[in-house]
Design a protein around this motif. Structure first.
Motif, PDB file in Angstrom:
ATOM      1  N   LEU A   1       0.810  -1.299   0.090  1.00  0.00           N
ATOM      2  CA  LEU A   1      -0.071   0.208  -0.066  1.00  0.00           C
ATOM      3  C   LEU A   1       0.767   1.457   0.015  1.00  0.00           C
ATOM      4  O   LEU A   1       1.748   1.045   0.721  1.00  0.00           O
ATOM      5  N   THR A   2       0.432   2.321  -0.741  1.00  0.00           N
ATOM      6  CA  THR A   2       1.077   3.717  -0.507  1.00  0.00           C
ATOM      7  C   THR A   2       0.806   4.272   1.000  1.00  0.00           C
ATOM      8  O   THR A   2      -0.169   3.839   1.570  1.00  0.00           O
ATOM      9  N   GLU A   3       1.649   5.245   1.343  1.00  0.00           N
ATOM     10  CA  GLU A   3       1.466   5.846   2.490  1.00  0.00           C
ATOM     11  C   GLU A   3       0.035   6.325   2.884  1.00  0.00           C
ATOM     12  O   GLU A   3      -0.551   6.111   3.954  1.00  0.00           O
ATOM     13  N   GLN A   4      -0.482   6.970   1.699  1.00  0.00           N
ATOM     14  CA  GLN A   4      -1.838   7.465   1.831  1.00  0.00           C
ATOM     15  C   GLN A   4      -2.881   6.401   1.862  1.00  0.00           C
ATOM     16  O   GLN A   4      -3.855   6.418   2.606  1.00  0.00           O
ATOM     17  N   GLU A   5      -2.630   5.204   1.313  1.00  0.00           N
ATOM     18  CA  GLU A   5      -3.404   4.178   1.573  1.00  0.00           C
ATOM     19  C   GLU A   5      -3.549   3.591   2.907  1.00  0.00           C
ATOM     20  O   GLU A   5      -4.507   3.046   3.742  1.00  0.00           O
ATOM     21  N   GLN A   6      -2.068   3.443   3.382  1.00  0.00           N
ATOM     22  CA  GLN A   6      -1.988   2.735   4.782  1.00  0.00           C
ATOM     23  C   GLN A   6      -2.601   3.873   5.965  1.00  0.00           C
ATOM     24  O   GLN A   6      -3.405   3.351   6.755  1.00  0.00           O
TER      25      GLN A   6
END
Length: 218
Positions: free
Chosen positions: A14-19
């Protein structure tokens, strides 16, 4: 929550934003033993991650007969409660807590958005759905092609291996639900097993006495 989320197989993809989205949206829900968790008539929960306890997933006929499909234990995930996310899931399942249970829930809207944006999540969801479908097919094969004696012997041995104990603390009704049979039929078969020296019956408990012979019944 952070430690729990990092256990998700796709977390590192996951990207940082998705996390961060998961951190904000995921929540933990507690269900007491026997509590109803999900059916096609209730809210589309999303993806379930079992933290503790046990979830029994089953089909319910119009006549009220239950057919157990599979059980979920700590560390396991399920997307059958997110049929609104994966349109290919078309059969209706019921879920109840087999014991006091805690579940991490990723809401359907969140998992749906991740599925559309992240290839790794999408692949994982379809792989997980395929695994659960395989569990369903295995359960159907057991019911259609194996006699009650073989199903019961296999269940008792599997429970002993899972729990690490030769004493299984379940009622006849609970066992009947797990192997999709009638309580009376299970009681008769267990009595026969007891008379043959395969098991010892006590109130609310069954102790395996001859696992080698039970294995041969499988």
């Amino acid at each position: 929550m952070e430690r729990t989320l990092t256990q998700l197989p796709f977390w590192s993809s996951l990207t940082e934003q998705e996390q961060e989205t998961l951190r904000r949206s995921a929540f933990v829900r507690h269900y007491e033993k026997g509590a109803f968790i999900h059916s096609s008539d209730t809210e589309c929960l999303g993806m379930l991650f079992v933290l503790s306890g046990e979830i029994r997933t089953y089909l319910l006929s119009e006549e009220g007969r239950e057919v157990t499909l599979f059980r979920l234990y700590p560390g396991e995930l399920c997307v059958l409660s997110a049929s609104c996310v994966i349109s290919q899931i078309t059969f209706d399942t019921q879920m109840t807590a087999g014991m006091d249970t805690e579940v991490l829930i990723i809401p359907a809207t969140v998992i749906a958005a991740l599925k559309e944006k992240n290839f790794h999540v999408r692949c994982f969801l379809y792989e997980l759905a395929t695994k659960r479908f395989s569990d369903v097919m295995w359960a159907m094969q057991q019911i259609m092609f194996k006699g009650l004696d073989r199903r019961l012997a296999e269940f008792l041995l599997a429970e002993a291996e899972r729990t690490g104990s030769d004493t299984i603390r379940m009622t006849h009704e609970q066992i009947a639900q797990h192997i999709s049979s009638a309580r009376e039929a299970v009681a008769r078969m267990l009595k026969g097993f007891s008379e043959d020296g395969l098991v010892e019956l006590r109130r609310g408990a069954i102790t395996l006495r001859d696992k080698n012979r039970l294995n041969r019944l499988k």
